[in-house]
Design a protein around this motif. Structure first.
Motif, short mmCIF file in Angstrom:
data_model
loop_
_atom_site.label_atom_id
_atom_site.label_comp_id
_atom_site.label_asym_id
_atom_site.label_seq_id
_atom_site.Cartn_x
_atom_site.Cartn_y
_atom_site.Cartn_z
N GLU A 1 0.83 -1.19 0.00
CA GLU A 1 0.00 0.00 0.00
C GLU A 1 0.87 1.25 0.00
N LYS A 2 0.48 2.25 -0.73
CA LYS A 2 1.14 3.54 -0.81
C LYS A 2 2.50 3.48 -1.51
N THR A 3 2.92 2.33 -1.99
CA THR A 3 4.18 2.31 -2.71
C THR A 3 4.01 1.80 -4.14
N CYS A 4 3.04 0.92 -4.34
CA CYS A 4 2.91 0.29 -5.66
C CYS A 4 1.50 0.42 -6.19
N SER A 5 1.36 0.12 -7.46
CA SER A 5 0.03 0.06 -8.04
C SER A 5 -0.10 -1.23 -8.86
N HIS A 6 -1.25 -1.40 -9.46
CA HIS A 6 -1.49 -2.64 -10.18
C HIS A 6 -2.00 -2.38 -11.58
N ILE A 7 -1.72 -3.33 -12.43
CA ILE A 7 -2.13 -3.19 -13.81
C ILE A 7 -2.51 -4.57 -14.34
N LEU A 8 -3.66 -4.62 -14.99
CA LEU A 8 -4.14 -5.90 -15.51
C LEU A 8 -3.95 -5.89 -17.02
N VAL A 9 -3.21 -6.87 -17.52
CA VAL A 9 -2.97 -6.95 -18.96
C VAL A 9 -3.87 -8.03 -19.54
N LYS A 10 -4.70 -7.59 -20.48
CA LYS A 10 -5.61 -8.51 -21.14
C LYS A 10 -5.19 -8.64 -22.60
N PRO A 11 -5.47 -9.68 -23.31
CA PRO A 11 -6.32 -10.81 -22.93
C PRO A 11 -5.63 -11.91 -22.13
N GLN A 12 -4.36 -11.74 -21.77
CA GLN A 12 -3.68 -12.83 -21.04
C GLN A 12 -4.13 -12.89 -19.58
N LYS A 13 -4.89 -11.88 -19.14
CA LYS A 13 -5.41 -11.83 -17.78
C LYS A 13 -4.30 -11.88 -16.74
N THR A 14 -3.19 -11.18 -17.01
CA THR A 14 -2.09 -11.18 -16.04
C THR A 14 -2.17 -9.90 -15.22
N LEU A 15 -2.15 -10.07 -13.91
CA LEU A 15 -2.17 -8.91 -13.03
C LEU A 15 -0.74 -8.65 -12.55
N TYR A 16 -0.25 -7.44 -12.77
CA TYR A 16 1.12 -7.09 -12.36
C TYR A 16 1.08 -6.07 -11.24
N ARG A 17 2.08 -6.16 -10.37
CA ARG A 17 2.28 -5.12 -9.37
C ARG A 17 3.43 -4.26 -9.86
N VAL A 18 3.20 -2.98 -10.05
CA VAL A 18 4.25 -2.13 -10.59
C VAL A 18 4.60 -1.03 -9.60
N CYS A 19 5.89 -0.81 -9.43
CA CYS A 19 6.34 0.19 -8.46
C CYS A 19 7.15 1.31 -9.11
N SER A 20 7.54 1.13 -10.36
CA SER A 20 8.35 2.18 -11.00
C SER A 20 8.15 2.13 -12.51
N SER A 21 8.63 3.18 -13.18
CA SER A 21 8.55 3.21 -14.63
C SER A 21 9.34 2.06 -15.24
N ASP A 22 10.41 1.64 -14.56
CA ASP A 22 11.19 0.53 -15.09
C ASP A 22 10.37 -0.76 -15.13
N ASP A 23 9.53 -0.93 -14.11
CA ASP A 23 8.65 -2.10 -14.12
C ASP A 23 7.74 -2.06 -15.34
N LEU A 24 7.23 -0.87 -15.60
CA LEU A 24 6.33 -0.73 -16.75
C LEU A 24 7.08 -1.01 -18.05
N ARG A 25 8.31 -0.50 -18.14
CA ARG A 25 9.12 -0.74 -19.34
C ARG A 25 9.32 -2.23 -19.56
N GLU A 26 9.57 -2.93 -18.46
CA GLU A 26 9.82 -4.37 -18.57
C GLU A 26 8.57 -5.10 -19.07
N ILE A 27 7.41 -4.67 -18.54
CA ILE A 27 6.16 -5.31 -18.96
C ILE A 27 5.92 -5.04 -20.45
N ILE A 28 6.19 -3.81 -20.88
CA ILE A 28 5.98 -3.47 -22.28
C ILE A 28 6.93 -4.30 -23.17
N ARG A 29 8.18 -4.37 -22.77
CA ARG A 29 9.18 -5.06 -23.58
C ARG A 29 8.90 -6.57 -23.63
N GLU A 30 8.71 -7.13 -22.43
CA GLU A 30 8.58 -8.58 -22.37
C GLU A 30 7.18 -9.06 -22.79
#
Lengths: 183, 726
Positions: free
Chosen positions: B180-209
């Motif tokens: 709480e208060k440090t991270c957020s969540h993002i659901l990627v569909k249609p694979q239905k994967t829920l990610y916990r993201v804490c930084s822009s680097d996490d987002l970059r990794e999700i986009i790349r991978e």
């Protein structure tokens, strides 16, 4: 349930005649459960489902068979809106007069029905085909205004559609009476 | 591990087997809603039509799945099409013709019918959908909001923005104290994967991978079954749904309400197994108390406290009752929950029964809800078959059984003492409290009565923990509230939002605002016991206390939106007519008071009211509020008092100017034909039910005011705006 009457055989025979085997059997089952008198409303539902309304003879027979004072049975039957004490038509039209339907013009649908059928709420048309009733809320507010004919819900009804809907059911009634007279 | 857990695992495993066999060999799923509203809109015909198409095509890779209601009443019937590897697509207002198009176009040729998509039309189908958490607890700390940071990052990685849709959801229920208060969540569909993201680097990794590489980033993945997730996986693309927080309604529109196997799949009976395994009823009550769950029937009494009171009673025979006598006009939350997720309510009741030490429970359901009754009876029957109801539940030694008792159309039976009388087979008349039912209820025994929605929340409290539950909502009221949106609102339907959301957000962001671009005048909450909240107070947060302060009540969840065409005096009259008719007649203030108030309101709306009438009305309303026996009578004046408070000028216009500002009260309006505008088309004359319009073709027409019944028909049919209403 304790039996306090000395003409039990006769009570049962009359009940069978007036209420039919099914209801009598149901009351019999209730008698084996704790607090059988609490099933009074369920019994009245069953009678109404079978005969369409609760006649004085039905209420009497229920009172006798369940060993509940007749005054209480008729008190319960008249308290609840769902119970009808008069026979009803072949189709029961229920106009929802809930808030959502009201603000979307249910009053005009109701007026149109009254004009078309020549009856008011709670009455049955002279040909015995329709009984007009109103309901507090049918719980389908998203489709307001709605009217229900028997168990069929008609969504988003406009006064203009009323004659068409009625005609459909009149057709069914006509075919049924033809089939009956044919047979 | 105790035998209870073993027995539960056995049942869950065989249920899973049944479910797998049903879905395994059919990668394509056609989902059709089935509830009273859906049926009325024609969903049964739609299902039949699909059945015929599937049979005719000879394909064996398609399965038809019937679910409950999603709450999108105005768009029903809704059909969802799930093709492997693709985003689910939902269609609205499906009819036979559209079934044919969907089957031949979408399913056979893989070209979705874009014009008929839910809340569409849409111009394309995306390859991916990124659903960002928008909850206030999510602690994304990167300066810009998660959803506004994403487009830049996607472009930076060279992803075509045309392929990816970014949306914002309310809450996935995946937060914990640690994140709480440090991270957020993002659901990627249609694979239905829920990610916990804490930084822009996490987002970059999700986009790349994930987006570019098609590989799931295990490091950031959130496992387990978080609450409401399945719902967002299916429906999260539409604002109406993704701004909600689904707890009580989490399975609505997801599971087949007649299938116990499907309920097992979504943690069904896990809470029960855990509680019976521990065998500690006080623990259950503690959990419910800690969750700050308050009674959802409208009263808002803390549920844990109520249970503790019954559990403390010296009398050992106790009962538990589910109040499903949803009599408020404009409310259908309970019906929907019973029709769409009955097992959840049943499990909540068994847990309640165990907590207070009851062995018998009753569902008190309105007779007007035949489908809800059928589904609850089916659920009870299935539970008995599996040993989840009856003697020695799951081998724990705990006996509990449920019965359905029908109401018979008496609004007052929603009041708990009247409800008790009705279950006992009496006239549904209330009695004086105390003693409260928790002390002396059914047949004089301690009885807990809770609303359907309250029970629907219990399993969530046990499965996800009271801390999690109480985090949602406000300090005084934990969790969410379900509302039935109706009236002059664009998206009518059922919504569930966290306590504390403002009325404005609910009405405009989820409900889509007022239909026809009209101005909103007020919101009516709480049915005949509630009041009208004016437009200027819409920024009020939704919870028990703030709505009461505004002169209304939370109520069970009916919410009717009123626009400028609604007359507030007429609305007050409508509710008074309801309360007057439903008054049981036992106490004088309610029986006589509602009758007299209705008479005054009728005088005012028919143009015969005086200023003195308004004063009398107000005095009488306060009197009835103070002196009635039960909640029905005490609340009956609320619609009058709140409209007098916020809309006194409308009352005054009726009595002093003999004018209805909303032009609703028939006696105070008057129709005339504008000679300039009338082209003499004769449409009005032909439509007038009393033939009081005269005039020859191509000549201006005239209304005979002495015969006019003010039905407004001419006003509606005139295409030249020549009929003037004043």
């Amino acid at each position: 349930m304790s039996v306090t009457t000395d003409n039990w055989e006769q009570v049962q025979a009359t009940a069978r005649q007036v209420l039919g085997e099914e209801v009598v059997a149901f009351i019999g089952l209730c008698r084996d459960e704790p607090n059988p008198e609490s099933q009074l409303i369920a019994v009245l539902h069953k009678v109404q489902a079978q005969y369409g309304y609760l006649a004085a003879a039905h209420l009497d027979a229920v009172a006798q068979l369940m060993q509940i004072p007749a005054a209480k049975v008729s008190g319960v039957a008249s308290f609840y809106h769902y119970f009808r004490l008069q026979p009803r038509g072949r189709f029961v039209i229920n106009v929802c007069m809930g808030t959502a339907c009201y603000v979307k013009g249910a009053d005009r649908v109701a007026q149109k029905l009254m004009d078309e059928l020549g009856i008011r709420f709670g009455e049955t048309s002279t040909d015995g085909v329709f009984t007009l009733e109103s309901s507090r809320c049918l719980g389908t507010c998203g489709l307001a205004p709605v009217m229900m004919v028997d168990n069929q819900v008609h969504p988003e009804v406009t006064p203009d559609q009323v004659p068409l809907i009625l005609e459909k059911y009149l057709d069914v009634a006509r075919r049924e009476s033809q089939a009956e007279s044919g047979a | 591990m105790g035998t209870v857990q073993d027995r539960y695992k056995e049942l869950a495993a065989s249920a899973e087997q049944i479910r797998r066999e049903k879905f395994e060999n059919a990668p394509i799923l056609i989902q059709v809603g089935s509830a009273t509203c859906e049926h009325a809109a024609g969903s049964r015909e739609v299902l039949d039509e699909f059945r015929k198409h599937v049979a005719a095509s000879g394909r064996d890779d398609i399965i038809l799945h019937q679910t409950g209601c999603t709450g999108r009443c105005s768009r029903e019937p809704i059909v969802g099409i799930f093709m492997p590897g693709q985003l689910p697509i939902k269609y609205e207002r499906v009819d036979r013709e559209l079934v044919h198009q969907i089957f031949t176009g979408h399913i056979q040729k893989n070209t979705p019918i874009l014009a008929r998509v839910l809340d569409g039309p849409v111009d394309r189908v995306y390859d991916f959908e990124l659903l960002c958490c928008g909850s206030h607890r999510c602690g994304w700390r990167e300066g810009t909001e998660l959803e506004s940071a994403l487009p830049g990052l996607l472009q930076e990685a060279g992803v075509d923005l045309q392929r990816v849709k970014i949306a914002r959801a309310s809450c996935f229920g995946a937060c914990s104290a640690a994140t709480e208060k440090t991270c957020s969540h993002i659901l990627v569909k249609p694979q239905k994967t829920l990610y916990r993201v804490c930084s822009s680097d996490d987002l970059r990794e999700i986009i790349r991978e994930h987006i570019q590489g098609g590989r799931v980033v295990e490091r950031l993945r959130v496992g387990g079954k978080t609450i409401g997730r399945k719902f967002f996986e299916i429906y999260g693309d539409v604002a109406f749904f993704n701004r909600q927080t689904r707890v009580a309604l989490r399975h609505n529109g997801v599971v087949d309400p007649t299938s116990i196997a499907e309920y097992f799949h979504y943690r069904g009976f896990q809470a029960l197994a855990r509680v019976l395994d521990q065998g500690d009823s006080a623990w259950v009550i503690d959990q419910v108390t800690a969750s700050r769950l308050r009674g959802r029937g409208g009263g808002g009494f803390p549920t844990g406290k109520k249970w503790a009171m019954a559990a403390a009673a010296s009398e050992k025979t106790r009962y538990i009752v589910c109040n499903a006598d949803e009599g408020d006009p404009g409310a259908f939350m309970d019906r929907s929950m019973l029709e769409s997720d009955p097992f959840n309510v049943v499990e909540g009741m068994i847990l309640g029964g165990f907590a207070i030490g009851a062995h018998r429970g009753f569902f008190y359901v309105r007779a007007e809800y035949p489908l809800a009754i059928e589904r609850i009876q089916n659920a009870i029957g299935e539970c008995r078959k599996q040993g989840l109801l009856g003697k020695n539940i799951l081998g724990s030694g705990f006996d509990f059984d449920l019965e359905v008792r029908l109401g018979a159309g008496a609004f007052v039976c929603g009041e708990e003492t009247a409800l008790i009388h009705s279950i006992e087979g009496e006239r549904g008349q209330p009695r004086i409290r105390p003693p409260y039912p928790t002390e002396s209820g059914l047949w004089g025994k301690p009885t807990v009565i809770n609303n359907v929605e309250t029970f629907a929340n219990i399993t969530a409290v046990i499965n996800y923990g009271p801390e999690w539950f109480s985090q949602i909502g406000t300090k005084a009221s934990g969790g969410t509230k379900v509302f039935a949106l109706a009236g002059k609102i664009k998206h009518t339907g059922l919504v569930e939002v966290p306590m504390g959301m403002t009325l404005r957000e609910l009405i405009f962001e989820i409900g889509g605002g007022v239909i026809g671009g009209k101005r909103i005048k007020a919101v009516q909450t709480g049915g005949p016991a509630g009041g009208c909240i004016p437009e200027e107070m819409l920024d009020l947060p939704i919870d028990f206390d703030s709505l009461t302060q505004a002169g209304s009540i939370m109520g069970s969840g009916g919410m009717i939106v009123l626009d400028e065409d609604d007359c507030m005096v007429d609305v007050a009259k409508f509710f008074m007519a309801f309360s007057q008719d439903e008054s049981c007649g036992k106490c004088t203030p309610c029986r006589e008071g509602t009758t007299r108030m209705l008479e005054i309101l009728e005088r005012i709306t028919s143009g015969q009211g005086t200023l003195e009438d308004i004063a009398k009305l107000e005095r009488l309303a306060r009197l009835v509020k103070k002196s009635s026996l039960c909640g029905l009578g005490r609340a009956a004046p609320n619609p009058v008092l709140s409209t007098l408070n916020h809309f006194r000028d409308e009352y005054l216009a009726h009595v002093t100017d003999r004018r209805c500002p909303a032009r609703k009260c028939a006696a105070l309006i008057h129709y005339e034909i504008d000679e300039e505008k009338c082209v003499g088309c004769t449409v009005c004359a032909r439509n007038c039910p009393v033939a009081c319009i005269s005039g020859s073709r191509r000549e201006p027409h005239v209304i005979d005011q002495s015969r006019c019944i003010k039905c407004g028909r001419c006003f509606e049919v005139c295409r030249f705006d020549a009929v003037v209403r004043t």
